[in-house]
Design a protein around this motif. Structure first.
Motif, short mmCIF file in Angstrom:
data_model
loop_
_atom_site.label_atom_id
_atom_site.label_comp_id
_atom_site.label_asym_id
_atom_site.label_seq_id
_atom_site.Cartn_x
_atom_site.Cartn_y
_atom_site.Cartn_z
N ILE A 33 52.03 126.29 -44.53
CA ILE A 33 51.07 127.40 -44.32
C ILE A 33 51.65 128.74 -44.77
CG2 ILE A 33 49.91 126.24 -42.38
CD1 ILE A 33 51.40 128.64 -40.72
N GLY A 34 52.93 128.75 -45.09
CA GLY A 34 53.56 129.99 -45.53
C GLY A 34 55.02 129.75 -45.82
N VAL A 35 55.76 130.84 -45.98
CA VAL A 35 57.17 130.71 -46.37
C VAL A 35 57.99 131.81 -45.68
CG1 VAL A 35 56.95 132.17 -48.43
CG2 VAL A 35 58.69 130.38 -48.39
N VAL A 36 59.25 131.49 -45.38
CA VAL A 36 60.17 132.48 -44.82
C VAL A 36 60.87 133.19 -45.98
CG1 VAL A 36 62.25 132.85 -43.42
CG2 VAL A 36 60.61 131.07 -42.77
N ARG A 37 60.86 134.53 -45.95
CA ARG A 37 61.68 135.30 -46.89
C ARG A 37 62.82 135.91 -46.09
NH1 ARG A 37 61.26 132.85 -51.19
NH2 ARG A 37 59.11 132.53 -51.83
N SER A 38 64.03 135.58 -46.46
CA SER A 38 65.19 135.96 -45.66
C SER A 38 66.35 136.27 -46.58
CB SER A 38 65.51 134.79 -44.71
OG SER A 38 66.82 134.32 -44.85
N PRO A 39 67.29 137.11 -46.12
CA PRO A 39 68.48 137.38 -46.95
C PRO A 39 69.44 136.21 -46.97
CG PRO A 39 68.60 138.59 -44.88
CD PRO A 39 67.27 137.90 -44.89
N LEU A 40 69.17 135.17 -46.20
CA LEU A 40 70.06 134.01 -46.16
C LEU A 40 69.64 133.02 -47.24
CD1 LEU A 40 69.76 133.52 -42.29
CD2 LEU A 40 71.58 134.74 -43.48
N SER A 41 70.44 132.99 -48.33
CA SER A 41 70.03 132.09 -49.39
C SER A 41 71.10 131.07 -49.74
CB SER A 41 69.61 132.87 -50.64
OG SER A 41 70.65 133.70 -51.05
N VAL A 88 66.07 136.10 -37.55
CA VAL A 88 65.89 135.01 -38.51
C VAL A 88 67.17 134.17 -38.63
CG1 VAL A 88 65.54 134.53 -40.97
CG2 VAL A 88 64.16 136.28 -39.83
N ASP A 89 67.03 132.86 -38.56
CA ASP A 89 68.16 131.97 -38.84
C ASP A 89 67.76 130.90 -39.85
OD1 ASP A 89 66.48 130.54 -37.19
OD2 ASP A 89 68.05 129.75 -35.89
N MET A 90 66.71 131.21 -40.62
CA MET A 90 66.23 130.26 -41.62
C MET A 90 66.63 130.74 -43.02
SD MET A 90 63.90 131.28 -39.21
CE MET A 90 62.13 131.23 -38.95
N PHE A 91 66.84 129.77 -43.90
CA PHE A 91 67.12 130.09 -45.30
C PHE A 91 65.88 130.68 -45.97
CE2 PHE A 91 70.62 126.82 -45.19
CZ PHE A 91 71.62 127.69 -45.57
N ASP A 92 66.12 131.51 -46.97
CA ASP A 92 65.04 132.00 -47.82
C ASP A 92 64.30 130.81 -48.43
OD1 ASP A 92 63.70 134.17 -49.20
OD2 ASP A 92 64.63 133.39 -51.02
N GLY A 93 62.98 130.87 -48.41
CA GLY A 93 62.19 129.80 -49.01
C GLY A 93 61.80 128.68 -48.04
N THR A 94 62.19 128.81 -46.79
CA THR A 94 61.87 127.76 -45.80
C THR A 94 60.35 127.64 -45.62
OG1 THR A 94 63.95 128.07 -44.60
CG2 THR A 94 62.13 127.09 -43.36
N PRO A 95 59.81 126.44 -45.79
CA PRO A 95 58.36 126.24 -45.59
C PRO A 95 57.98 126.35 -44.11
CG PRO A 95 59.33 124.43 -46.89
CD PRO A 95 60.47 125.21 -46.30
N VAL A 96 56.97 127.18 -43.83
CA VAL A 96 56.49 127.36 -42.46
C VAL A 96 55.32 126.40 -42.20
CG1 VAL A 96 55.45 129.00 -40.83
CG2 VAL A 96 57.23 129.77 -42.43
N LEU A 97 55.36 125.74 -41.03
CA LEU A 97 54.32 124.75 -40.69
C LEU A 97 53.39 125.25 -39.59
CD1 LEU A 97 56.55 121.56 -40.70
CD2 LEU A 97 54.99 122.35 -42.50
N ASP A 98 53.88 126.11 -38.70
CA ASP A 98 53.03 126.61 -37.62
C ASP A 98 53.65 127.87 -37.04
OD1 ASP A 98 50.88 126.75 -35.86
OD2 ASP A 98 51.45 125.01 -34.66
N ILE A 99 52.80 128.70 -36.45
CA ILE A 99 53.22 129.91 -35.74
C ILE A 99 52.50 129.88 -34.40
CG2 ILE A 99 53.19 132.44 -35.73
CD1 ILE A 99 52.94 132.29 -38.83
N LYS A 100 53.28 130.03 -33.32
CA LYS A 100 52.67 130.07 -31.98
C LYS A 100 53.19 131.30 -31.26
CE LYS A 100 52.88 125.01 -31.42
NZ LYS A 100 51.53 124.49 -31.34
N PRO A 101 52.36 131.89 -30.40
CA PRO A 101 52.90 133.00 -29.60
C PRO A 101 53.93 132.46 -28.62
CG PRO A 101 50.70 132.40 -28.84
CD PRO A 101 50.95 131.59 -30.07
#
Lengths: 171, 171
Positions: free
Chosen positions: A12-20, A117-130
């Protein structure tokens, strides 16, 4: 759900992060990360973000795309003996699902600026919950070994931390 | 991960629970559930459970297989206006992923007896992680509306609760 029992999910989206890179000192977990990044939700899901500004923290469910190993046992951080993968947070797990809680700093359209953030750049996002304390914050938890271990990491010097990073990179 | 960006996951086990019909007064969330059930991990993943007895609570990631709707906006529990699905815990979400924290009562081989079940019988399990307060318990959370709402549910009488169950069944 497919006939063979497998389950097909859409990104559903992607993580953009300085961790590559694995050498980027990726935080052990989001709780000790001060790293900022963004969650870029795909256009077709943008409406799903309406009102999300009302939450200070979000749980992100994502796919650990950089890890291709699938183990049933692993030696966890700071341990000497192998344990079953479901009693660890190791990324080398079947299905490679990750969950991180991040602080929502701001929203601009379909882009969420987040901290922790502890995810790599480009990580595929599957869901977001509050993240809701009443739901997610469980009282009376007992962990025979992991609590002590995490306290130990907090008290470490640079060299010790680097040796842990090395362990994580090799996993 | 497939070429078209979709992600294929394997079921690692199944939830066995007394909740089998939508009329069974399914708890709103695991935090207010006293329901007991089991997580039956498939034989091929049994080794992954080694040492899991050391944890009092587990986070279960599962597939909401009884819900076939995928909405981007929904009217949440006790609300009047629609919100984006990612600011709610509604099961009618893209990818139908659920996360519940349950108390581990005992383990017998590949069967975990747990308390705090809010999943339907037959729910496919995708991952099991130890619930670790230092990681999962986030401080300083602000929720403009959801905290009040959950407190409100706690103070409800039987009739009010039944009306909420009806709302959930129709969602």
């Amino acid at each position: 759900m497919q006939e063979d029992g497998s389950i097909v999910l859409a990104q559903i989206g992607v993580v953009r992060s300085p961790l590559s890179e694995k050498s980027d000192n990726v935080p052990f977990q989001s709780f000790n990360s001060e790293v900022e990044g963004t969650i870029e939700v795909d256009e077709e899901y943008e409406q799903g973000l309406d009102g999300i500004e009302g939450f200070s923290h979000l749980s992100i469910i994502y796919y650990l795309h950089r890890n291709r190993k699938s183990k049933l046992r692993t030696v966890p951080l700071l341990e000497k003996e192998e344990r079953g993968i479901f009693g660890t947070r190791s990324p080398s797990r079947p299905n490679h699902l990750g969950v991180s809680t991040v602080r929502l700093l701001s929203r601009k359209g379909r882009v969420l600026r987040v901290k922790g953030v502890d995810m790599f750049d480009g990580t595929p996002v599957l869901d977001i919950k509050p993240y809701v304390p009443k739901v997610d914050l469980v009282q009376g938890v007992e962990n025979k070994w992991l609590v002590d271990k995490l306290d130990k990491i907090d008290g470490m010097d640079k060299k010790q931390r680097e040796s842990i990073q090395k362990h994580l990179r090799e996993e």
